[in-house]
Design an enzyme around this catalytic site. Structure first.
Site, PDB file in Angstrom:
ATOM      1  N   GLU A  29       0.845  -1.194   0.000  1.00  0.00           N
ATOM      2  CA  GLU A  29       0.000   0.000   0.000  1.00  0.00           C
ATOM      3  C   GLU A  29       0.881   1.246   0.000  1.00  0.00           C
ATOM      4  OE1 GLU A  29      -3.862   1.799   2.463  1.00  0.00           O
ATOM      5  OE2 GLU A  29      -2.819   0.015   3.183  1.00  0.00           O
ATOM      6  N   ASN A 176     -12.350  -1.441  -1.013  1.00  0.00           N
ATOM      7  CA  ASN A 176     -11.652  -1.983   0.148  1.00  0.00           C
ATOM      8  C   ASN A 176     -12.349  -1.502   1.422  1.00  0.00           C
ATOM      9  OD1 ASN A 176      -9.087  -2.943   1.718  1.00  0.00           O
ATOM     10  ND2 ASN A 176      -9.376  -0.813   2.350  1.00  0.00           N
ATOM     11  N   GLU A 177     -12.591  -2.433   2.344  1.00  0.00           N
ATOM     12  CA  GLU A 177     -13.172  -2.085   3.651  1.00  0.00           C
ATOM     13  C   GLU A 177     -14.302  -1.059   3.503  1.00  0.00           C
ATOM     14  OE1 GLU A 177     -10.178  -1.188   6.592  1.00  0.00           O
ATOM     15  OE2 GLU A 177      -9.328  -3.215   6.459  1.00  0.00           O
ATOM     16  N   TYR A 252      -6.567  -8.988  11.699  1.00  0.00           N
ATOM     17  CA  TYR A 252      -5.231  -8.715  12.222  1.00  0.00           C
ATOM     18  C   TYR A 252      -5.080  -9.302  13.628  1.00  0.00           C
ATOM     19  CZ  TYR A 252      -4.334  -5.430   8.411  1.00  0.00           C
ATOM     20  OH  TYR A 252      -4.125  -4.876   7.175  1.00  0.00           O
ATOM     21  N   GLU A 308      -6.026  -9.172   3.812  1.00  0.00           N
ATOM     22  CA  GLU A 308      -5.200  -8.464   4.798  1.00  0.00           C
ATOM     23  C   GLU A 308      -5.155  -9.306   6.061  1.00  0.00           C
ATOM     24  OE1 GLU A 308      -5.896  -4.303   5.559  1.00  0.00           O
ATOM     25  OE2 GLU A 308      -6.461  -3.900   3.469  1.00  0.00           O
ATOM     26  N   GLN A 357       2.380  -5.920   5.695  1.00  0.00           N
ATOM     27  CA  GLN A 357       2.548  -5.659   4.276  1.00  0.00           C
ATOM     28  C   GLN A 357       3.934  -6.097   3.852  1.00  0.00           C
ATOM     29  OE1 GLN A 357       1.406  -1.681   3.062  1.00  0.00           O
ATOM     30  NE2 GLN A 357      -0.538  -1.817   4.148  1.00  0.00           N
TER      31      GLN A 357
END
Length: 508
Positions: A29, A176-177, A252, A308, A357
């Protein structure tokens, strides 16, 4: 004496679903020093580069057989307008990255640079399109610019900017999201937009898009169900057409709270175990989203995409809070090895996963420092040791163990993790001991076949908090593992505390 012991039964002749190589995907990103100072140094940099792309980073990632790379975000994707990143670099407009550090960037790394990077890596591009602040036409034009051949306005524009042939772009993210930074939408509203945008993200020529709908956070199964109700358009064409081929979710691993996630390098044994307990939660989340998808897609034609995942700690002291720069310890590596064992068990539905990432941000593969050194992280080594699982047939691993469970925050956690696969006449077995102090004596009962000479490697260190730096780059690095004994019907070994071991052997 080892505190734990167990047996792992593996039927070498009963192959399960193929483990998609895309489960070993990556994510880059426009965030902190991932792109600028990570992948991109510019053509005038003293760091060896090709067209501005840093070559030691490319070389390191090629050694992982990197299958795909997701770009430009993340949250950044829904404020990125692709036309700002094409044409002569000196003429490109600047923009402010409002999500990550509120810094200005010059758009020198754009569409052509990203596609050149993927070509150098040998990786499939995964582009996340802008639904949050973009338009249907903008996204449709981007697909055409990239993938159409022949003659059209977008083709002529691409050729004017120096690229004659179209690129192959297999993967396309529809925002995204959307529940958060991608627009703060309700699931029903986003589902309608996903159908609309997917309609105009067309397959040009022989480039077939795998469209990925922006899915849930964590255990929001209702979001997944809302999307799955929209997957097909019956009656709108002679043949029903699926709007998207994948549904994503994000998860996460942290040890603390979102306000105070904990230190990457200074943590207690209690925080170590809490991290691993939370990492293992991804198994339940994948099962939950898969169960919802099974109701609407029992044939498993739509893939689940965890685009992610990884650990998220407080930033390193003295760094920009918006750059998400963190160190990477043996603890992070064990989070990764445990995740992969879980991914392999869900190979029938889970099609892709992208660690967050790739460079200098969150659970990165590589770190670059002010001396222009490249540091391979402990997590990098797990990817490298495990790369033989890519596109291999999964094998069930049946564990029977004692003394390998711990109570963490009132919940029981198994500290032994394993997975196995077979490809090209060889078996690869991955084993992780999550116990911080105790070793585990393990017998491998290999049925339905035999194995030849074993190539065994181990990743461990003196402490779970150990990590690599420019001054000590090999503190946590793979080494030959001498402790494997061949016995009747299989193998025997002892896994040291906080260790990851891979065994590779030809089938007899």
């Amino acid at each position: 004496m080892p505190a734990g012991s167990g047996t792992a039964v593996i039927n070498l002749d009963i192959e399960g679903p193929v483990i998609s190589r895309h489960l070993y995907g990556h994510f880059a990103e426009h965030l902190g020093r991932c792109i600028y100072g990570g992948f991109w140094v510019g053509e005038d940099s003293p760091v060896p580069n090709e067209g501005g792309i840093r070559l030691d980073v490319v070389e390191a990632l090629r050694a992982l057989a990197i299958p795909n790379l997701r770009w430009p975000g993340g949250c950044f994707a829904d404020e990125y307008h692709w036309r700002d990143g094409i044409g002569p670099r000196e003429a490109r407009p600047r923009m402010v990255n409002t999500h990550w550090g509120n810094v200005e960037e010059n758009n020198h790394f754009g569409t052509h640079e990203f596609m050149a990077l993927c070509e150098l890596l040998g990786a499939d591009p995964y582009i996340s399109g802008n639904i949050g602040s973009g338009t249907v036409q903008e996204m449709s034009d981007w697909v055409e610019y990239l993938t159409r051949d022949g003659d059209s306005p977008m083709v002529r524009e691409r050729k004017a900017h120096g690229r004659e042939e179209p690129w192959r772009v297999p993967f396309w993210g529809l925002g995204n999201e959307a529940w958060g930074c991608g627009g703060n939408m309700r699931a029903e509203h986003y589902a309608d937009l996903a159908r609309q945008y997917a309609t105009y993200c067309r397959d040009h020529g022989d480039n077939t898009l795998y469209r990925i709908a922006a899915g849930a956070a964590n255990d929001d199964y209702a979001w997944t169900e809302t999307l799955m109700r929209q997957i097909s358009c019956f009656g709108c064409e002679a043949t029903p057409r699926t709007f998207f081929q994948g549904v994503s979710f994000h998860y996460y691993t942290i040890a603390g709270t979102w306000e105070d996630k904990g230190s990457a390098t200074e943590f207690t044994e209690e925080e170590f175990y809490r991290t691993l307990l939370n990492a293992r939660r991804v198994d339940r989340l994948i099962s939950g989203h898969s169960a919802v998808m099974d109701c609407y897609d029992p044939g498993k034609k739509v893939g689940l995409v965890l685009d992610e995942w990884g650990t998220w700690w407080n930033v390193e002291p003295g760094t920009n809070p918006g750059f998400l720069h963190q160190q990477n310890t043996l603890r992070d590596a064990l989070v990764a090895s445990t995740h992969f064992d879980i991914f392999h068990r869900h190979a029938d539905r889970l099609f892709m996963a992208n660690i967050a990432q790739t460079v200098n941000v969150l659970q990165a593969m590589v770190l670059t420092d002010e001396q222009e050194r490249l540091i391979l992280t402990p997590t990098y080594h797990v990817f490298e040791m495990n790369k033989g699982h890519q596109d291999a047939a999964s094998l069930d691993v049946h564990l029977r163990a004692s003394g390998t469970r711990r109570t963490v925050d009132g919940k029981e956690m198994e500290t032994l993790s394993a997975s196995a696969s077979v490809r090209d006449g060889a078996v690869l077995i991955s084993l992780t001991n999550l116990d911080a102090r105790e070793s585990v004596a393990l017998g491998l009962d290999l049925r339905g076949g035999s194995v030849g000479e074993v190539d065994a490697r181990i990743l461990t260190a003196g402490r779970p908090a150990d990590h690599n730096t420019g001054e000590a780059p090999d503190t946590v690095a793979p080494r030959p593992f001498e402790g494997v004994e061949t016995v009747a019907g299989g193998l025997r070994l002892t896994l040291p505390p906080h260790s990851f071991v891979t065994l590779r052997a030809p089938l007899g």
